[in-house]
Design a protein around this motif. Structure first.
Motif, PDB file in Angstrom:
ATOM      1  N   LEU A 126      14.347  39.146 117.902  1.00  0.00           N
ATOM      2  CA  LEU A 126      13.822  37.782 118.013  1.00  0.00           C
ATOM      3  C   LEU A 126      12.457  37.770 118.686  1.00  0.00           C
ATOM      4  CD1 LEU A 126      16.752  35.369 118.947  1.00  0.00           C
ATOM      5  CD2 LEU A 126      15.583  35.639 116.759  1.00  0.00           C
ATOM      6  N   ALA A 127      12.302  38.571 119.745  1.00  0.00           N
ATOM      7  CA  ALA A 127      11.009  38.618 120.432  1.00  0.00           C
ATOM      8  C   ALA A 127       9.933  39.169 119.506  1.00  0.00           C
ATOM      9  CB  ALA A 127      11.123  39.469 121.691  1.00  0.00           C
ATOM     10  N   TRP A 128      10.295  40.171 118.730  1.00  0.00           N
ATOM     11  CA  TRP A 128       9.337  40.747 117.765  1.00  0.00           C
ATOM     12  C   TRP A 128       8.880  39.673 116.776  1.00  0.00           C
ATOM     13  CZ3 TRP A 128       8.560  41.486 112.606  1.00  0.00           C
ATOM     14  CH2 TRP A 128       7.647  42.490 112.227  1.00  0.00           C
ATOM     15  N   ASP A 142       9.517  30.028 115.093  1.00  0.00           N
ATOM     16  CA  ASP A 142       8.847  29.148 116.040  1.00  0.00           C
ATOM     17  C   ASP A 142       9.578  29.135 117.380  1.00  0.00           C
ATOM     18  OD1 ASP A 142      11.032  27.326 115.886  1.00  0.00           O
ATOM     19  OD2 ASP A 142      10.097  26.269 114.211  1.00  0.00           O
ATOM     20  N   ALA A 143       9.027  28.370 118.322  1.00  0.00           N
ATOM     21  CA  ALA A 143       9.555  28.363 119.680  1.00  0.00           C
ATOM     22  C   ALA A 143      10.996  27.859 119.738  1.00  0.00           C
ATOM     23  CB  ALA A 143       8.667  27.500 120.583  1.00  0.00           C
ATOM     24  N   THR A 144      11.304  26.835 118.935  1.00  0.00           N
ATOM     25  CA  THR A 144      12.655  26.276 118.956  1.00  0.00           C
ATOM     26  C   THR A 144      13.662  27.260 118.376  1.00  0.00           C
ATOM     27  OG1 THR A 144      11.819  24.016 118.803  1.00  0.00           O
ATOM     28  CG2 THR A 144      14.110  24.373 118.162  1.00  0.00           C
ATOM     29  N   GLN A 145      13.297  27.919 117.277  1.00  0.00           N
ATOM     30  CA  GLN A 145      14.189  28.922 116.697  1.00  0.00           C
ATOM     31  C   GLN A 145      14.462  30.041 117.687  1.00  0.00           C
ATOM     32  OE1 GLN A 145      11.701  29.734 113.283  1.00  0.00           O
ATOM     33  NE2 GLN A 145      13.042  28.594 111.895  1.00  0.00           N
ATOM     34  N   PHE A 146      13.413  30.497 118.374  1.00  0.00           N
ATOM     35  CA  PHE A 146      13.575  31.558 119.361  1.00  0.00           C
ATOM     36  C   PHE A 146      14.484  31.105 120.500  1.00  0.00           C
ATOM     37  CE2 PHE A 146      12.126  33.578 123.345  1.00  0.00           C
ATOM     38  CZ  PHE A 146      12.398  34.900 123.035  1.00  0.00           C
ATOM     39  N   GLU A 147      14.256  29.906 121.005  1.00  0.00           N
ATOM     40  CA  GLU A 147      15.057  29.399 122.115  1.00  0.00           C
ATOM     41  C   GLU A 147      16.522  29.236 121.710  1.00  0.00           C
ATOM     42  OE1 GLU A 147      15.540  28.012 126.095  1.00  0.00           O
ATOM     43  OE2 GLU A 147      13.952  29.103 125.051  1.00  0.00           O
ATOM     44  N   ALA A 148      16.764  28.785 120.480  1.00  0.00           N
ATOM     45  CA  ALA A 148      18.142  28.634 120.002  1.00  0.00           C
ATOM     46  C   ALA A 148      18.842  29.982 119.939  1.00  0.00           C
ATOM     47  CB  ALA A 148      18.149  27.963 118.629  1.00  0.00           C
ATOM     48  N   GLY A 149      18.147  31.004 119.412  1.00  0.00           N
ATOM     49  CA  GLY A 149      18.740  32.331 119.339  1.00  0.00           C
ATOM     50  C   GLY A 149      19.028  32.912 120.703  1.00  0.00           C
ATOM     51  N   GLU A 150      18.114  32.714 121.659  1.00  0.00           N
ATOM     52  CA  GLU A 150      18.333  33.204 123.018  1.00  0.00           C
ATOM     53  C   GLU A 150      19.483  32.476 123.700  1.00  0.00           C
ATOM     54  OE1 GLU A 150      16.014  35.817 124.962  1.00  0.00           O
ATOM     55  OE2 GLU A 150      16.780  36.160 122.943  1.00  0.00           O
ATOM     56  N   ARG A 151      19.626  31.189 123.407  1.00  0.00           N
ATOM     57  CA  ARG A 151      20.730  30.422 124.001  1.00  0.00           C
ATOM     58  C   ARG A 151      22.076  30.932 123.485  1.00  0.00           C
ATOM     59  NH1 ARG A 151      21.069  23.795 124.015  1.00  0.00           N
ATOM     60  NH2 ARG A 151      23.267  23.585 124.558  1.00  0.00           N
ATOM     61  N   HIS A 217      23.791  41.250 118.649  1.00  0.00           N
ATOM     62  CA  HIS A 217      23.915  42.710 118.650  1.00  0.00           C
ATOM     63  C   HIS A 217      22.562  43.412 118.598  1.00  0.00           C
ATOM     64  CE1 HIS A 217      28.239  42.618 118.444  1.00  0.00           C
ATOM     65  NE2 HIS A 217      28.213  41.865 117.369  1.00  0.00           N
ATOM     66  N   LEU A 218      21.467  42.624 118.529  1.00  0.00           N
ATOM     67  CA  LEU A 218      20.109  43.169 118.568  1.00  0.00           C
ATOM     68  C   LEU A 218      19.827  44.152 117.437  1.00  0.00           C
ATOM     69  CD1 LEU A 218      19.625  43.722 122.417  1.00  0.00           C
ATOM     70  CD2 LEU A 218      19.166  41.682 121.048  1.00  0.00           C
ATOM     71  N   GLU A 219      20.392  43.890 116.268  1.00  0.00           N
ATOM     72  CA  GLU A 219      20.099  44.714 115.102  1.00  0.00           C
ATOM     73  C   GLU A 219      18.792  44.254 114.471  1.00  0.00           C
ATOM     74  OE1 GLU A 219      23.239  44.974 112.268  1.00  0.00           O
ATOM     75  OE2 GLU A 219      24.786  45.315 113.780  1.00  0.00           O
ATOM     76  N   GLY A 220      18.006  45.198 113.978  1.00  0.00           N
ATOM     77  CA  GLY A 220      16.782  44.855 113.276  1.00  0.00           C
ATOM     78  C   GLY A 220      17.078  44.233 111.921  1.00  0.00           C
ATOM     79  N   LEU A 221      16.079  43.574 111.347  1.00  0.00           N
ATOM     80  CA  LEU A 221      16.279  42.902 110.062  1.00  0.00           C
ATOM     81  C   LEU A 221      16.606  43.890 108.942  1.00  0.00           C
ATOM     82  CD1 LEU A 221      13.461  40.186 110.071  1.00  0.00           C
ATOM     83  CD2 LEU A 221      15.880  39.946 110.689  1.00  0.00           C
ATOM     84  N   GLU A 222      15.930  45.040 108.935  1.00  0.00           N
ATOM     85  CA  GLU A 222      16.213  46.025 107.889  1.00  0.00           C
ATOM     86  C   GLU A 222      17.624  46.571 108.021  1.00  0.00           C
ATOM     87  OE1 GLU A 222      13.265  49.043 107.815  1.00  0.00           O
ATOM     88  OE2 GLU A 222      11.622  47.698 107.251  1.00  0.00           O
ATOM     89  N   ALA A 223      18.064  46.794 109.250  1.00  0.00           N
ATOM     90  CA  ALA A 223      19.427  47.277 109.462  1.00  0.00           C
ATOM     91  C   ALA A 223      20.440  46.235 109.013  1.00  0.00           C
ATOM     92  CB  ALA A 223      19.647  47.617 110.937  1.00  0.00           C
ATOM     93  N   ALA A 224      20.161  44.963 109.282  1.00  0.00           N
ATOM     94  CA  ALA A 224      21.063  43.897 108.853  1.00  0.00           C
ATOM     95  C   ALA A 224      21.128  43.821 107.335  1.00  0.00           C
ATOM     96  CB  ALA A 224      20.601  42.562 109.432  1.00  0.00           C
ATOM     97  N   GLU A 225      19.994  43.982 106.664  1.00  0.00           N
ATOM     98  CA  GLU A 225      19.978  43.966 105.203  1.00  0.00           C
ATOM     99  C   GLU A 225      20.845  45.085 104.634  1.00  0.00           C
ATOM    100  OE1 GLU A 225      15.480  42.070 104.701  1.00  0.00           O
ATOM    101  OE2 GLU A 225      15.812  44.228 104.503  1.00  0.00           O
ATOM    102  N   ARG A 226      20.719  46.278 105.207  1.00  0.00           N
ATOM    103  CA  ARG A 226      21.549  47.386 104.730  1.00  0.00           C
ATOM    104  C   ARG A 226      23.019  47.127 105.017  1.00  0.00           C
ATOM    105  NH1 ARG A 226      17.028  50.443 106.639  1.00  0.00           N
ATOM    106  NH2 ARG A 226      17.993  50.691 108.694  1.00  0.00           N
ATOM    107  N   SER A 227      23.308  46.567 106.182  1.00  0.00           N
ATOM    108  CA  SER A 227      24.694  46.308 106.559  1.00  0.00           C
ATOM    109  C   SER A 227      25.355  45.313 105.615  1.00  0.00           C
ATOM    110  CB  SER A 227      24.744  45.788 108.003  1.00  0.00           C
ATOM    111  OG  SER A 227      26.063  45.456 108.370  1.00  0.00           O
ATOM    112  N   PHE A 228      24.614  44.252 105.252  1.00  0.00           N
ATOM    113  CA  PHE A 228      25.172  43.206 104.392  1.00  0.00           C
ATOM    114  C   PHE A 228      24.985  43.480 102.906  1.00  0.00           C
ATOM    115  CE2 PHE A 228      23.947  40.481 108.209  1.00  0.00           C
ATOM    116  CZ  PHE A 228      25.211  40.562 108.765  1.00  0.00           C
ATOM    117  N   GLY A 229      24.210  44.522 102.575  1.00  0.00           N
ATOM    118  CA  GLY A 229      23.936  44.808 101.172  1.00  0.00           C
ATOM    119  C   GLY A 229      22.980  43.814 100.551  1.00  0.00           C
ATOM    120  N   TRP A 230      22.065  43.264 101.353  1.00  0.00           N
ATOM    121  CA  TRP A 230      21.107  42.269 100.878  1.00  0.00           C
ATOM    122  C   TRP A 230      19.852  42.940 100.341  1.00  0.00           C
ATOM    123  CZ3 TRP A 230      21.103  38.446 105.625  1.00  0.00           C
ATOM    124  CH2 TRP A 230      22.344  37.789 105.672  1.00  0.00           C
TER     125      TRP A 230
END
Length: 268
Positions: A126-128, A142-151, A217-230
């Protein structure tokens, strides 16, 4: 299907299913149609379903163990299953595992308490995204999306829902002061778990998967894509939609977005 493709399909399903199965209190049971459903500690409808053929392979590889007593007729993850899942997650994101530098950040959760949350000082996903800009010059989230994820992550960690990291419980109380009564900590953790559950239900089953993977779980986007088969480069868009729904659930209006943005600019 070749043996290598079958193995990859099996490992992909392990990552999908065990992400939920390893949550505290989760157990699996047979559904009326013969499939397998994963239930939370309070029962109710299964949170996720999988095929009996997949489950039979898990039993054959000792990734799950049959319950006894009150758990008779259900399954729990075995130690071998936990280890296998952790290895698959690490292999899916080897760069992240190699460059992860864990530290702590003190965040105030929605219940008013404080928690020392584990963070990747080499930048969480998220910080990246928050600090990078797209071709249009706008931040990727954006700032709201980041804050929601951190919450969400704050509640996830205070609720001790992740098997991969451990919160500093000595600093968590309903008042934000040092805890002395274990029952007070337990009540605070339960309240956090309930907030996580309400948030994920509000977002929906598919979108909640990407929130758990990236925010919690702090997984990167590419790792999530592989995990879900996206498809490649699809996770960012899905995450943005999920974070928007999460922010809406938290009641983060445009006015609050401006306040969050002002805070974010001050810290940039």
């Amino acid at each position: 299907m070749s043996a290598s493709r079958r193995d990859r399909a099996f490992e992909r399903e392990v990552r999908r299913v065990f992400r939920h199965f390893l949550e505290p209190g989760a157990r699996a049971g047979t559904l009326p149609d013969g499939g397998i459903g994963l239930y939370g500690p309070r029962g109710g409808k299964p949170a996720i379903k999988t095929e009996q053929t997949f489950w039979s392979l898990c039993e054959a590889r000792d990734l799950v163990t049959a319950g006894t007593g009150d758990d008779k007729g259900f399954w729990r993850p075995s130690e071998a299953g936990r280890a296998f899942y952790r290895r698959l997650v690490a292999e899916a994101d080897p760069f992240g595992e190699q460059h992860r530098l864990m530290g702590t950040r003190v965040l105030r959760d929605a219940g008013g308490g404080e928690a020392r949350l584990p963070v990747n000082e080499a930048e969480s996903p998220l910080a990246w995204l928050r600090h990078r800009k797209g071709a249009d010059g706008q931040h990727l989230i954006d700032a709201t999306q980041f804050e929601a994820g951190e919450r969400l992550r704050a509640d996830f960690t205070v609720g001790q829902l992740t098997p991969r990291v451990t919160a500093d419980w000595s600093a968590v109380t309903a008042s934000g002061k040092r805890a002395r009564d274990p029952a007070e900590i337990a009540d605070h953790a339960l309240a956090a778990r309930q907030r996580v559950n309400r948030a994920l239900v509000a977002v929906g089953p598919r979108l909640s998967d990407i929130l758990l993977a990236v925010c919690c779980h702090l997984e990167g986007l590419e790792a999530a894509e592989r995990s879900f088969g996206w498809p490649k480069r699809s996770a960012k868009l899905v995450l943005q939609i999920a974070l928007d729904r999460l922010a809406a659930h938290y009641g983060m209006t445009k006015a609050s977005d401006q306040a969050v943005a002002a805070t974010a600019r001050a810290s940039d």
